[in-house]
Write a protein that holds these residues in place. Structure first.
Motif, PDB file in Angstrom:
ATOM      1  N   SER A 264      31.565  38.166  36.610  1.00  0.00           N
ATOM      2  CA  SER A 264      32.786  38.883  36.743  1.00  0.00           C
ATOM      3  C   SER A 264      32.693  40.456  37.218  1.00  0.00           C
ATOM      4  N   VAL A 265      33.638  40.819  37.975  1.00  0.00           N
ATOM      5  CA  VAL A 265      33.550  42.140  38.498  1.00  0.00           C
ATOM      6  C   VAL A 265      34.826  42.916  38.081  1.00  0.00           C
ATOM      7  N   ALA A 266      35.425  42.365  36.771  1.00  0.00           N
ATOM      8  CA  ALA A 266      36.518  43.151  36.227  1.00  0.00           C
ATOM      9  C   ALA A 266      35.966  44.039  35.014  1.00  0.00           C
ATOM     10  N   PRO A 267      36.624  45.392  34.789  1.00  0.00           N
ATOM     11  CA  PRO A 267      36.149  46.093  33.582  1.00  0.00           C
ATOM     12  C   PRO A 267      36.290  45.443  32.516  1.00  0.00           C
ATOM     13  N   SER A 268      35.347  45.920  31.497  1.00  0.00           N
ATOM     14  CA  SER A 268      35.728  45.125  30.075  1.00  0.00           C
ATOM     15  C   SER A 268      36.950  45.485  29.404  1.00  0.00           C
ATOM     16  N   ALA A 269      37.594  44.319  29.062  1.00  0.00           N
ATOM     17  CA  ALA A 269      38.833  44.434  28.252  1.00  0.00           C
ATOM     18  C   ALA A 269      38.808  44.287  26.814  1.00  0.00           C
ATOM     19  N   SER A 270      37.660  43.997  26.293  1.00  0.00           N
ATOM     20  CA  SER A 270      37.600  43.819  24.921  1.00  0.00           C
ATOM     21  C   SER A 270      36.201  44.333  24.411  1.00  0.00           C
ATOM     22  N   TRP A 271      36.161  44.524  22.976  1.00  0.00           N
ATOM     23  CA  TRP A 271      34.840  44.945  22.497  1.00  0.00           C
ATOM     24  C   TRP A 271      33.824  44.042  22.597  1.00  0.00           C
TER      25      TRP A 271
ATOM     26  N   LEU B 283      40.843  31.807  32.452  1.00  0.00           N
ATOM     27  CA  LEU B 283      42.153  31.307  32.187  1.00  0.00           C
ATOM     28  C   LEU B 283      43.158  31.806  33.212  1.00  0.00           C
ATOM     29  N   ALA B 284      43.077  33.197  33.470  1.00  0.00           N
ATOM     30  CA  ALA B 284      43.908  33.741  34.714  1.00  0.00           C
ATOM     31  C   ALA B 284      43.309  33.079  36.067  1.00  0.00           C
ATOM     32  N   ALA B 285      41.895  33.115  36.468  1.00  0.00           N
ATOM     33  CA  ALA B 285      41.759  32.385  37.495  1.00  0.00           C
ATOM     34  C   ALA B 285      42.161  31.056  37.761  1.00  0.00           C
ATOM     35  N   LEU B 286      42.390  30.228  36.671  1.00  0.00           N
ATOM     36  CA  LEU B 286      42.630  29.007  36.693  1.00  0.00           C
ATOM     37  C   LEU B 286      44.166  29.168  36.931  1.00  0.00           C
ATOM     38  N   GLU B 287      45.047  29.773  36.289  1.00  0.00           N
ATOM     39  CA  GLU B 287      46.398  30.038  36.559  1.00  0.00           C
ATOM     40  C   GLU B 287      46.559  30.455  38.073  1.00  0.00           C
ATOM     41  N   GLU B 288      45.944  31.162  38.462  1.00  0.00           N
ATOM     42  CA  GLU B 288      46.163  31.524  39.978  1.00  0.00           C
ATOM     43  C   GLU B 288      45.926  30.623  40.837  1.00  0.00           C
ATOM     44  N   ARG B 289      44.616  29.746  40.797  1.00  0.00           N
ATOM     45  CA  ARG B 289      44.202  28.780  41.372  1.00  0.00           C
ATOM     46  C   ARG B 289      45.435  27.604  41.296  1.00  0.00           C
ATOM     47  N   THR B 290      46.205  27.320  40.435  1.00  0.00           N
ATOM     48  CA  THR B 290      47.249  26.453  40.022  1.00  0.00           C
ATOM     49  C   THR B 290      48.267  27.047  40.900  1.00  0.00           C
ATOM     50  N   GLU B 291      48.330  28.389  40.941  1.00  0.00           N
ATOM     51  CA  GLU B 291      49.768  28.885  41.562  1.00  0.00           C
ATOM     52  C   GLU B 291      49.355  28.605  43.221  1.00  0.00           C
ATOM     53  N   GLN B 292      48.168  28.842  43.604  1.00  0.00           N
ATOM     54  CA  GLN B 292      48.057  28.614  45.014  1.00  0.00           C
ATOM     55  C   GLN B 292      48.123  27.125  45.416  1.00  0.00           C
ATOM     56  N   LEU B 293      47.803  26.096  44.676  1.00  0.00           N
ATOM     57  CA  LEU B 293      47.790  24.688  45.012  1.00  0.00           C
ATOM     58  C   LEU B 293      49.559  24.350  45.093  1.00  0.00           C
TER      59      LEU B 293
ATOM     60  N   ALA C 213      22.476  36.909  33.606  1.00  0.00           N
ATOM     61  CA  ALA C 213      23.782  37.768  34.224  1.00  0.00           C
ATOM     62  C   ALA C 213      25.091  36.576  34.168  1.00  0.00           C
ATOM     63  N   ARG C 214      24.825  35.309  34.295  1.00  0.00           N
ATOM     64  CA  ARG C 214      25.994  34.560  34.122  1.00  0.00           C
ATOM     65  C   ARG C 214      26.669  34.371  32.925  1.00  0.00           C
ATOM     66  N   ARG C 215      25.465  34.500  31.848  1.00  0.00           N
ATOM     67  CA  ARG C 215      25.912  34.342  30.419  1.00  0.00           C
ATOM     68  C   ARG C 215      26.399  35.866  29.903  1.00  0.00           C
ATOM     69  N   LEU C 216      25.775  37.060  30.209  1.00  0.00           N
ATOM     70  CA  LEU C 216      26.325  38.156  29.860  1.00  0.00           C
ATOM     71  C   LEU C 216      27.391  38.815  30.503  1.00  0.00           C
ATOM     72  N   LEU C 217      27.164  38.602  31.994  1.00  0.00           N
ATOM     73  CA  LEU C 217      28.349  39.430  32.766  1.00  0.00           C
ATOM     74  C   LEU C 217      29.306  38.283  33.193  1.00  0.00           C
ATOM     75  N   GLY C 218      29.392  37.050  32.702  1.00  0.00           N
ATOM     76  CA  GLY C 218      30.077  35.843  33.321  1.00  0.00           C
ATOM     77  C   GLY C 218      31.669  36.283  32.555  1.00  0.00           C
ATOM     78  N   PRO C 219      32.840  35.458  33.385  1.00  0.00           N
ATOM     79  CA  PRO C 219      33.991  35.841  33.011  1.00  0.00           C
ATOM     80  C   PRO C 219      34.234  35.440  31.316  1.00  0.00           C
ATOM     81  N   SER C 220      35.143  36.057  30.674  1.00  0.00           N
ATOM     82  CA  SER C 220      35.672  35.944  29.588  1.00  0.00           C
ATOM     83  C   SER C 220      36.671  34.906  29.634  1.00  0.00           C
ATOM     84  N   PRO C 221      36.673  34.044  28.327  1.00  0.00           N
ATOM     85  CA  PRO C 221      38.019  32.952  28.313  1.00  0.00           C
ATOM     86  C   PRO C 221      39.264  33.332  28.854  1.00  0.00           C
ATOM     87  N   ALA C 222      39.660  34.565  28.841  1.00  0.00           N
ATOM     88  CA  ALA C 222      40.813  35.249  29.255  1.00  0.00           C
ATOM     89  C   ALA C 222      40.845  35.307  30.810  1.00  0.00           C
ATOM     90  N   GLU C 223      39.788  35.828  31.439  1.00  0.00           N
ATOM     91  CA  GLU C 223      39.596  35.702  32.484  1.00  0.00           C
ATOM     92  C   GLU C 223      39.749  34.405  33.454  1.00  0.00           C
TER      93      GLU C 223
END
Length: 404
Positions: A95-102, A197-207, A185-195
């Protein structure tokens, strides 16, 4: 080239090694302040590894740190345009998004500690391997108890093999350490469940958007081509100059409307920032009826209720459904009587299109293509329903759409 040597030809192997070395810089800077790097004892050497941990934990609490580390990891730890490997451009899962949770802050802090400690370990091992090479080749003239090497250096006939093995061990360490760090890096910097879900929703909107654009093109271009074919056939059969002029005029008008729709869709696909022209609504349905009448169909219309008050999304989709229904009439039944009923009340929009079946039809027309399926899909997405098929000797397209 042997498979075990192939990683040495990939640029990503060396960018990973550079990433490790850069990460250790914090530890050496702090170690230079305390306890110092001039002939440190083993205890003081351990302090060099321990000193950065509190500062790294605090840095990991900064939300922007996750973005900075994610960008570095993407560029240096994973194959990209710089690496000669298959699968370039694949999502590295970082992920390249800022931290959104503790939880994300804690994972970022853990990554920082791991990166710095791993970098320090790589540098220490590099010093040992290179020291062995230099000592074996006679470049170090210090006594064995003061050269800082943990392993004794052999001389004589084994000098060259030992030096070669040390160099290979150094390269193997870079390959293995870089691979393990990329997995971490994939384990510690990977996208959170919320991210995710957001990516899945964006992909669904594109489709969904692609599906909608495909239906738009199918309905608009298909209607224009159907009208053109029907008008051309009728004009050739009539052999009447006046009728031919009217047919060509209808083809021109329908083609112009289709070109406008095509330009609007292409403008959306290009995303050039220019405002796209408004999509037609049921208020503009008269041009569909005129086009059908010009093709020979006898269209009777019964409209009840304020069509202009139908919400925009419902009105636009209703227009496309009506367009597809009339296109199917012209394509499969030709110039036959058509009855159209549009009823609008406070809660729903009802459209009913009926036309006579062609004489050779025995109640089944085979009209089960993508057009009618598109009508049913549009209705379902709007929370309504659509039914199509023969009924009482006629072909019926019945649509009910909620207004709220």
């Amino acid at each position: 080239m042997p498979g075990f040597l192939r990683p040495l030809t990939r640029a990503v192997t060396y960018t990973r090694g550079l990433h490790l070395l850069i990460g250790s810089g914090v530890a050496w800077v702090l170690g230079a302040i305390y306890p110092g790097l001039s002939s440190p004892s083993y205890t003081e050497g351990l302090l060099v590894l321990v000193d950065p941990i509190p500062f790294l934990m605090l840095a990991g609490m900064v939300p922007a740190m996750r973005r900075a580390e994610g960008l570095q990891a993407r560029m240096m730890l994973f194959p990209g345009p710089h690496a000669r490997v298959e699968g370039d451009g694949a999502d590295p899962g970082v992920s390249v998004a800022p931290s959104a949770s503790w939880r994300e802050r804690a994972r970022t802090a853990g990554w920082l500690v791991l990166r710095v400690e791993a970098g320090c370990a790589v540098i220490l091992l590099t010093g040992q391997f290179m020291g062995i090479v230099f000592a074996a080749m006679g470049a170090i003239d210090q006594p064995g108890d003061s050269d800082g090497l943990l392993l004794p250096v052999v001389h004589g006939w084994a000098t060259v093999p030992v030096a070669v093995l040390a160099v290979l061990a150094q390269l193997a360490m870079f390959v293995v350490a870089g691979h393990l760090l990329s997995r971490a890096a994939r384990r510690l910097l990977g996208p959170s469940p919320a991210e995710r879900l957001a990516a899945l929703e964006e992909r669904t909107e594109q489709l969904l958007e692609r599906n909608r654009i495909a239906r738009e093109l199918h309905d608009s271009i298909g209607h224009a081509l159907t009208v053109a074919v029907v008008q051309a056939g009728a004009a050739r059969a009539a052999a009447d100059p006046a009728f031919t002029d009217r047919a060509l005029e209808a083809v021109e008008e329908t083609g112009r409307a289709a070109l406008e729709d095509l330009e609007r869709v292409l403008r959306v696909l290009r995303e050039d920032g220019r405002p796209a022209s408004g999509r037609p609504t049921l208020v503009d349905a008269e041009r569909l009826l005129d086009s059908a009448r010009a093709s020979g169909a006898k269209v009777e219309v019964d409209v009840t209720g304020p069509v202009e008050r139908v919400p925009g999304p419902v009105s636009r989709e209703g227009y496309r459904m009506l367009q597809e229904a009339l296109t199917n009439v012209l394509r499969h039944s030709g110039a036959v009587p058509v009855r159209l009923r549009i009823a609008v009340d406070d809660v729903r929009l009802v459209m009913d299109v009926r036309n006579a079946l062609p004489p050779e039809s025995s109640g089944v027309t085979g009209r089960g293509g993508s057009g009618l399926r598109g009508i049913r899909e549009r209705a379902t997405l709007l929370g309504g329903r659509a039914t199509t098929g023969p009924r009482d000797g006629e072909w019926q397209v019945h649509v009910e759409l909620p207004l709220k």
